[in-house]
Design a protein around this motif. Structure first.
Motif, short mmCIF file in Angstrom:
data_model
loop_
_atom_site.label_atom_id
_atom_site.label_comp_id
_atom_site.label_asym_id
_atom_site.label_seq_id
_atom_site.Cartn_x
_atom_site.Cartn_y
_atom_site.Cartn_z
N ASP A 171 -8.17 -37.40 -12.54
CA ASP A 171 -7.31 -38.56 -12.77
C ASP A 171 -6.07 -38.13 -13.55
O ASP A 171 -5.92 -36.97 -13.92
CB ASP A 171 -8.08 -39.68 -13.50
CG ASP A 171 -8.58 -39.27 -14.88
OD1 ASP A 171 -7.98 -38.38 -15.52
OD2 ASP A 171 -9.58 -39.86 -15.32
N MET A 189 -5.18 -33.09 -7.55
CA MET A 189 -4.13 -32.30 -8.17
C MET A 189 -3.35 -31.61 -7.06
O MET A 189 -3.37 -31.99 -5.92
CB MET A 189 -4.78 -31.32 -9.14
CG MET A 189 -3.80 -30.71 -10.08
SD MET A 189 -4.69 -30.13 -11.54
CE MET A 189 -3.34 -30.10 -12.62
N ASP A 190 -2.69 -30.53 -7.30
CA ASP A 190 -1.94 -29.83 -6.27
C ASP A 190 -2.73 -28.63 -5.80
O ASP A 190 -3.74 -28.26 -6.36
CB ASP A 190 -0.56 -29.40 -6.80
CG ASP A 190 -0.71 -28.51 -8.01
OD1 ASP A 190 -1.02 -27.33 -7.81
OD2 ASP A 190 -0.52 -29.01 -9.14
N ASP A 191 -2.27 -28.00 -4.73
CA ASP A 191 -2.99 -26.88 -4.14
C ASP A 191 -2.98 -25.63 -5.00
O ASP A 191 -3.84 -24.78 -4.87
CB ASP A 191 -2.37 -26.53 -2.77
CG ASP A 191 -2.53 -27.68 -1.80
OD1 ASP A 191 -3.50 -28.46 -1.95
OD2 ASP A 191 -1.69 -27.81 -0.89
N ARG A 246 -5.19 -34.53 -15.41
CA ARG A 246 -4.05 -33.71 -14.99
C ARG A 246 -3.11 -33.48 -16.16
O ARG A 246 -2.61 -32.38 -16.36
CB ARG A 246 -3.29 -34.37 -13.83
CG ARG A 246 -4.03 -34.32 -12.51
CD ARG A 246 -3.17 -34.72 -11.32
NE ARG A 246 -2.37 -35.92 -11.52
CZ ARG A 246 -2.75 -37.15 -11.20
NH1 ARG A 246 -3.93 -37.36 -10.68
NH2 ARG A 246 -1.95 -38.18 -11.40
N GLN A 299 -9.33 -27.92 -8.76
CA GLN A 299 -9.76 -29.19 -9.30
C GLN A 299 -11.03 -28.98 -10.11
O GLN A 299 -11.82 -28.09 -9.80
CB GLN A 299 -10.03 -30.17 -8.16
CG GLN A 299 -8.79 -30.49 -7.36
CD GLN A 299 -9.11 -31.42 -6.21
OE1 GLN A 299 -10.22 -31.85 -6.03
NE2 GLN A 299 -8.10 -31.70 -5.41
N ARG A 327 -16.36 -31.21 -5.50
CA ARG A 327 -15.00 -31.35 -6.04
C ARG A 327 -14.63 -32.82 -6.10
O ARG A 327 -14.96 -33.61 -5.22
CB ARG A 327 -13.99 -30.62 -5.14
CG ARG A 327 -14.18 -29.14 -5.09
CD ARG A 327 -13.46 -28.57 -6.27
NE ARG A 327 -13.40 -27.13 -6.14
CZ ARG A 327 -13.38 -26.31 -7.16
NH1 ARG A 327 -13.45 -26.78 -8.37
NH2 ARG A 327 -13.30 -25.02 -6.99
N ARG A 328 -13.92 -33.18 -7.16
CA ARG A 328 -13.37 -34.52 -7.26
C ARG A 328 -11.93 -34.40 -7.70
O ARG A 328 -11.55 -33.42 -8.33
CB ARG A 328 -14.18 -35.39 -8.21
CG ARG A 328 -14.13 -34.94 -9.64
CD ARG A 328 -14.96 -35.90 -10.51
NE ARG A 328 -15.18 -35.34 -11.80
CZ ARG A 328 -14.29 -35.35 -12.81
NH1 ARG A 328 -13.14 -35.94 -12.65
NH2 ARG A 328 -14.56 -34.80 -13.96
N ARG A 329 -11.18 -35.39 -7.37
CA ARG A 329 -9.76 -35.38 -7.72
C ARG A 329 -9.61 -35.81 -9.18
O ARG A 329 -10.08 -36.88 -9.55
CB ARG A 329 -9.02 -36.33 -6.79
CG ARG A 329 -7.54 -36.23 -6.86
CD ARG A 329 -6.95 -36.94 -5.65
NE ARG A 329 -5.54 -36.71 -5.59
CZ ARG A 329 -4.98 -35.61 -5.12
NH1 ARG A 329 -5.73 -34.65 -4.65
NH2 ARG A 329 -3.68 -35.48 -5.09
#
Length: 178
Positions: free
Chosen positions: A19, A1-3, A23, A7, A15-17
């Motif tokens: 999908d 995601m963004d800063d 989002r 997340q 932590r995982r990004r």
């Protein structure tokens, strides 16, 4: 995601990004909370002489919490119907991450109400400023949603302008109704 947005935690605590679907869920929830907050703030502002800073803050917080709980319960039920099972820990953490992350939408409005409580702003000025902030929040959330899309710039700009106009339309309708 963004800063700017945390997340969701991974099942192992790391932590995982998220999908695209995750989002989208988070952004959708922020839109709900922003529109709900906007309607509440306008209603409080229109109540005029009966409005107080404490009452405005309480109404905003309770309405947002109620909205988030309603969405959380509906997401849980939808999951159970869709999957024919209770959500596992990772899915529950994700649902909570989406809901709790949406609380970020009301941080600045509550800061502005705090400034009104301290006498730095009049309540009417704070409420009008919050309405503008919430419309800008709609635009920011839309920007986050469209920035990675693989579409022409004109489509992205059109989405941003469309959301801004919808936010202004909510302001106009609320003001006309009250």
């Amino acid at each position: 995601m963004d800063d700017a947005h945390p997340q969701p935690p991974a099942a192992d605590g790391g932590r995982r990004r998220p999908d695209a679907t995750q989002r989208a869920e988070a952004l959708k929830e922020r839109i709900y909370v922003t529109f709900t907050s906007l309607a509440v703030v306008i209603a409080v502002e229109r109540s005029g002489t009966h409005a107080s800073v404490g009452g405005a803050a309480t109404t905003l917080v309770l309405t947002v919490l109620g909205t988030l709980l309603a969405v959380l319960v509906s997401d849980l039920l939808a999951h159970m119907v869709r999957e024919e099972a209770l959500p596992d820990r990772a899915e529950i953490r994700h649902l909570l991450w989406v809901s709790l992350g949406s609380l970020s939408v009301v941080v600045l409005p509550l800061v502005l109400l705090g400034a009104a409580a301290l006498g730095l702003l009049g309540l009417d000025v704070a409420l009008r400023t919050i309405s503008v902030v919430l419309v800008l929040t709609l635009v920011l959330v839309t920007l986050l949603a469209v920035r990675r899309l693989r579409v022409r710039l004109g489509v992205k700009v059109g989405a941003l302008v469309g959301i801004a106009l919808l936010g202004v339309a909510v302001l106009v309708v609320e003001l006309a109704v009250h």
